[in-house]
Design an enzyme around this catalytic site. Structure first.
Site, short mmCIF file in Angstrom:
data_model
loop_
_atom_site.label_atom_id
_atom_site.label_comp_id
_atom_site.label_asym_id
_atom_site.label_seq_id
_atom_site.Cartn_x
_atom_site.Cartn_y
_atom_site.Cartn_z
N ARG A 30 -0.96 -4.04 8.09
CA ARG A 30 -1.30 -3.31 6.85
C ARG A 30 -1.71 -4.26 5.72
NH1 ARG A 30 2.29 0.00 2.88
NH2 ARG A 30 1.06 1.84 2.33
N ILE A 56 -3.58 3.73 -0.75
CA ILE A 56 -3.40 3.64 0.70
C ILE A 56 -2.17 4.49 0.97
CG2 ILE A 56 -2.93 2.16 2.69
CD1 ILE A 56 -4.03 -0.20 1.18
N SER A 57 -2.29 5.49 1.82
CA SER A 57 -1.21 6.44 2.02
C SER A 57 0.08 5.75 2.44
CB SER A 57 -1.60 7.47 3.09
OG SER A 57 -2.84 8.05 2.79
N GLN A 58 1.19 6.44 2.18
CA GLN A 58 2.51 5.94 2.58
C GLN A 58 2.57 5.84 4.10
OE1 GLN A 58 5.62 8.36 0.95
NE2 GLN A 58 7.25 7.12 1.82
#
Ligand code: SAH
Length: 216
Positions: A30, A56-58
């Protein structure tokens, strides 16, 4: 924290379950997709700030959505809202790389991002992670609120931005037997296309997303 610790916590929390999805989370770091300022937080289970007010999504949300999407080797998937390209890379791992695995047929991810700065950011990140030259990803700058017709039909469609409904165009560009995973309001909707005009819907509440913005 390390990427492996993030993966372990998602497994312990019950968010990551399927071996192939776990493997993709292990392979795609990530931090490669986080803006410089957010890199120290890349392995925390929270959204990360992107330029232009996007995120950026969880990780647990991405894990939940990919577990529902069930991407398979060889599939063609439309990824709406590429953002950093992190989820695009996870999807590309899951459908298989056509250069590395020609025997599998390889899959393809069509990822669309409407904000030019993010589209360019995703291109850089996906290039650094090795996905662009492999042909596994086609990254498009544009508005996907009407889908992306020229590559349709898709086996699956996944969106990272929430609208008020699932657009009719997305349903039309999906193969029969295909599945859409998309946020609608603060819920994640699973839509299965069971016939040319037949759909079955399930809903999971309690998530937050950036809005799906239409250029029209
Ligand atoms: N999956 C991304 C999450 C990005 S957030 C990641 O892993 O980083 C959702 C993204 O959807 C934002 O970048 C936003 O600009 C984009 N978006 C919103 N509406 C869109 C539209 N109509 N077409 C394409 N992208 C859109």
């Amino acid at each position: 924290m390390t990427n492996e610790e993030l993966v372990e916590s998602l497994i312990e929390g019950g968010h990551l379950k399927t071996p192939a999805v776990i493997e993709a989370f292990r392979k795609v770091d990530r931090a490669t997709f986080a803006p410089e300022r957010e890199k120290p937080h890349a392995y925390e289970n929270r959204p990360l700030a992107l330029p232009a007010g996007q995120t950026i999504s969880q990780p647990l949300t991405v894990a939940f959505m990919l577990e529902l999407l069930e991407p398979k080797r060889g599939e063609k998937i439309l990824d709406i809202g590429a953002g950093s390209g992190w989820q695009t890379a996870l999807l590309a791992e899951l459908v298989g790389n056509p250069l590395r695995e020609p025997a599998d047929g390889g899959g393809k991810i069509i990822a669309v991002e409407r904000i030019e700065e993010l589209w360019a950011f995703a291109a850089t990140n996906l290039t650094n992670a090795g996905f662009m030259e492999s042909g596994a990803v086609k990254l498009v700058h544009g508005d996907a609120s009407e889908g992306y017709a020229s590559e349709a039909p898709y086996d699956k469609i996944v969106a990272a931005a929430a609208g008020a409904v699932i657009p009719e165009a997305w349903k039309g560009q999906l193969k029969v037997g295909g599945r859409i995973i998309a946020p609608v309001g603060e819920a994640i909707v699973v839509l299965d296309k069971t016939g040319p005009e037949e759909f079955e819907e399930r809903k999971f509440h309690g998530f937050r997303f950036v809005p799906l913005v239409s250029n029209r």
